[in-house]
Design an enzyme around this catalytic site. Structure first.
Site, PDB file in Angstrom:
ATOM      1  N   CYS A 168      36.869   0.508  -2.947  1.00  0.00           N
ATOM      2  CA  CYS A 168      36.034   1.934  -2.053  1.00  0.00           C
ATOM      3  C   CYS A 168      34.674   0.545  -1.930  1.00  0.00           C
ATOM      4  O   CYS A 168      33.634   1.065  -2.195  1.00  0.00           O
ATOM      5  CB  CYS A 168      36.179   3.209  -2.907  1.00  0.00           C
ATOM      6  SG  CYS A 168      37.579   3.730  -2.941  1.00  0.00           S
ATOM      7  N   ALA A 169      34.648  -0.571  -1.466  1.00  0.00           N
ATOM      8  CA  ALA A 169      34.051  -1.797  -2.006  1.00  0.00           C
ATOM      9  C   ALA A 169      32.728  -1.656  -0.585  1.00  0.00           C
ATOM     10  O   ALA A 169      31.675  -1.825  -1.189  1.00  0.00           O
ATOM     11  CB  ALA A 169      34.539  -2.411  -1.249  1.00  0.00           C
ATOM     12  N   GLY A 175      27.898  -3.992  -1.883  1.00  0.00           N
ATOM     13  CA  GLY A 175      26.714  -5.129  -3.399  1.00  0.00           C
ATOM     14  C   GLY A 175      27.691  -5.295  -4.184  1.00  0.00           C
ATOM     15  O   GLY A 175      26.969  -6.609  -4.525  1.00  0.00           O
ATOM     16  N   LYS A 176      28.381  -4.070  -5.104  1.00  0.00           N
ATOM     17  CA  LYS A 176      29.417  -4.841  -5.871  1.00  0.00           C
ATOM     18  C   LYS A 176      30.341  -5.363  -6.297  1.00  0.00           C
ATOM     19  O   LYS A 176      30.205  -7.215  -6.859  1.00  0.00           O
ATOM     20  CB  LYS A 176      29.289  -3.235  -6.599  1.00  0.00           C
ATOM     21  CG  LYS A 176      28.428  -2.564  -7.082  1.00  0.00           C
ATOM     22  CD  LYS A 176      29.507  -1.528  -7.412  1.00  0.00           C
ATOM     23  CE  LYS A 176      28.527  -0.294  -7.697  1.00  0.00           C
ATOM     24  NZ  LYS A 176      27.838   0.348  -6.078  1.00  0.00           N
ATOM     25  N   ASP A 223      38.431  -0.759   1.898  1.00  0.00           N
ATOM     26  CA  ASP A 223      37.620  -0.136   1.985  1.00  0.00           C
ATOM     27  C   ASP A 223      38.383   0.949   3.168  1.00  0.00           C
ATOM     28  O   ASP A 223      39.386   0.207   4.107  1.00  0.00           O
ATOM     29  CB  ASP A 223      36.114  -0.127   2.464  1.00  0.00           C
ATOM     30  CG  ASP A 223      35.804   1.771   2.288  1.00  0.00           C
ATOM     31  OD1 ASP A 223      35.052   1.458   1.265  1.00  0.00           O
ATOM     32  OD2 ASP A 223      35.402   2.029   3.389  1.00  0.00           O
ATOM     33  N   ASP A 270      35.013   2.596  -7.077  1.00  0.00           N
ATOM     34  CA  ASP A 270      33.577   3.286  -7.105  1.00  0.00           C
ATOM     35  C   ASP A 270      34.131   4.440  -6.407  1.00  0.00           C
ATOM     36  O   ASP A 270      34.170   3.972  -4.953  1.00  0.00           O
ATOM     37  CB  ASP A 270      32.957   1.855  -5.660  1.00  0.00           C
ATOM     38  CG  ASP A 270      31.475   2.938  -5.980  1.00  0.00           C
ATOM     39  OD1 ASP A 270      31.722   3.720  -6.359  1.00  0.00           O
ATOM     40  OD2 ASP A 270      30.616   1.766  -5.185  1.00  0.00           O
ATOM     41  N   CYS A 296      28.412   7.430  -7.720  1.00  0.00           N
ATOM     42  CA  CYS A 296      26.912   8.117  -8.375  1.00  0.00           C
ATOM     43  C   CYS A 296      26.402   8.977  -7.801  1.00  0.00           C
ATOM     44  O   CYS A 296      26.316  10.117  -6.763  1.00  0.00           O
ATOM     45  CB  CYS A 296      26.038   7.045  -6.690  1.00  0.00           C
ATOM     46  SG  CYS A 296      26.939   7.761  -4.928  1.00  0.00           S
TER      47      CYS A 296
END
EC number: 2.1.1.176
Length: 428
Positions: A252-253, A257-258, A276, A320, A373
């Site tokens: 789930c990139a 950023g990560k 993703d 993520d 998040c």
């Protein structure tokens, strides 16, 4: 339409609140119609109305006998834009009222011009009167009731602090590309450009600016020397701790950023794969990799299945997970109105499916870093508790300050960071 910023703001807010569109999608469409500083003002008005929506709606209800509906509904949002300016901006009252009233024409609501003018002037006359009427928490804190209840339940001591933090404008964090610069050397470039840094995170080396600046002013941004990424999100690559020669998966990139940070910290990986489910968002991963001079294998695939997988297990996986986004409300205030209470249970089930599937792709002895998040315990510590009970070959690495905590929950504005959650798991 293009000559009146208030009309554009009303149209954008109407699309978000009434049609369920994302502010990140709708605002750029309206910004294309204006230039220069007007783009910034348009953003301020849209974000402001969405941020303070319950309070502004309450003000309008006190001033209008009959709600505007149907084709007139967009005029309701024009009034909200007007009241937001009068309450929360330094725009002179006469200019705020005049420009807002003029917005009726491009919105094809000319017949409501006198009414809009009357409502705004009536608000001005009564603006400083203090009401002794107690306000419901949803209006007082500008959050939906269902969300307030969840935060009160999860954080009985800190719920008001969390809701207050969500109402703040987000700070700007930078991530220095250590392929191209040391953090200290880049700070010297910032100082030369008269851009002040207020702090450096000890763990991730993330830089927090004293105040946000236009990306064009950041030294070397377009040459890949630096990226914009919140301090909480920058913990991921450091916690994952990839080593040379390893095969790494970022699940789930998007927007990448990560992925990029992992590659910046460890350039000698055997392979880096970013997947993703959204092909359009995956293109942003590729854009970020290109700007930073990095390379990874990108795959449009569903992390809940292994149809995309080539059978090679991974040494480390960053998951993520798709989540409610409730830790980043200060950056995306529309989350408050786009999310529903029923969404959370659906997301929890999706996270379970993805976590179980991705675990099967991990080598014995490998590391999985679960990240969201979100600040809702359902999606975070409760999710990991359940996984540890179900998955006998999983053990938890303590990354929290307290040994009793399951994972590391960062709350909004804690150390200036967004709300985020991490849990580090080892496959026995």
């Amino acid at each position: 339409m293009s000559s009146n910023i208030r009309a554009l703001a009303a149209k954008c807010c109407f699309q978000v609140v009434e049609k369920g569109r994302s502010l990140a999608d709708e605002l750029p469409k309206q910004q294309e119609k204006v230039e220069g500083k007007d783009k910034g003002l348009l953003q301020e008005l849209c974000y402001g109305v969405i941020r303070y929506l319950p309070e502004l709606e309450y003000d309008v209800r006190e001033l209008i006998a009959k709600p505007l509906t149907g084709k007139q509904r967009v005029a309701h949002f024009l009034i909200l834009v007007g009241i937001y300016q009068l309450k929360y901006t330094r725009i002179p009252d006469h200019a705020a009222v005049g420009e807002t009233v003029n917005g009726a024409k491009p919105l094809k609501q000319l017949h409501l011009k006198a009414m809009i003018n009357g409502v705004l002037r009536n608000f001005l006359r009564n603006k400083d009167k203090v009401s002794d009427k107690p306000l419901p928490d949803a209006i007082k804190f500008n959050h939906p009731s269902w969300f307030i209840k969840k935060i009160q339940h999860g954080y009985p001591e800190d719920w008001q602090k969390i809701l207050t933090a969500n109402m703040q404008k987000p700070p700007m964090w930078l991530r220095v590309n250590q392929h191209k610069n040391t953090v200290d050397a880049y700070q010297e470039k910032l100082a030369a450009a008269e851009i002040a840094v207020s702090k450096q995170d000890e763990f991730s080396k993330a830089l927090l600016l004293t105040r946000a600046v236009d990306v064009n002013k950041l030294p070397g941004f377009f040459d890949g020397e630096v990226s914009i990424q919140d301090g909480a999100a920058q913990q991921a690559a450091v916690l994952l701790n990839s080593q040379a020669g390893e095969n790494i998966l970022d699940c789930c990139a998007a927007p990448g950023g990560k992925t990029c940070h992992i590659l910046e910290l460890q350039p000698k990986l055997k392979a880096m794969t970013a997947i993703d489910v959204d092909e359009e968002r995956l293109a942003r991963v590729e854009d970020n990799l290109s700007r930073l001079g990095l390379s990874a294998k990108t795959i449009a695939g569903d992390a809940g299945s292994d149809s995309w997988w080539d059978g090679q297990q991974f040494d480390r996986i960053l998951l993520d997970a798709p989540c409610s986004g409730t830790g980043v409300i200060r950056r995306h205030p529309d989350i408050k109105w786009l999310r529903k209470a029923s969404d959370i249970d659906t997301l929890v089930i999706l996270q379970q499916q993805i976590l179980k599937n991705v675990w099967s792709l991990l080598k014995p002895g490998g590391t999985l870093l679960y990240a969201t998040c979100s600040i809702l315990p359902q999606e975070n510590k409760e999710q990991i508790q359940r996984f540890l009970l179900d998955q006998q070959d999983a053990s938890l690495v303590n990354i929290a300050q307290s040994q009793q905590e399951i994972g590391w929950q960062i709350l909004p504005d804690e150390q200036g960071m967004d709300g985020f959650y991490y849990a580090k798991l080892i496959k026995k």
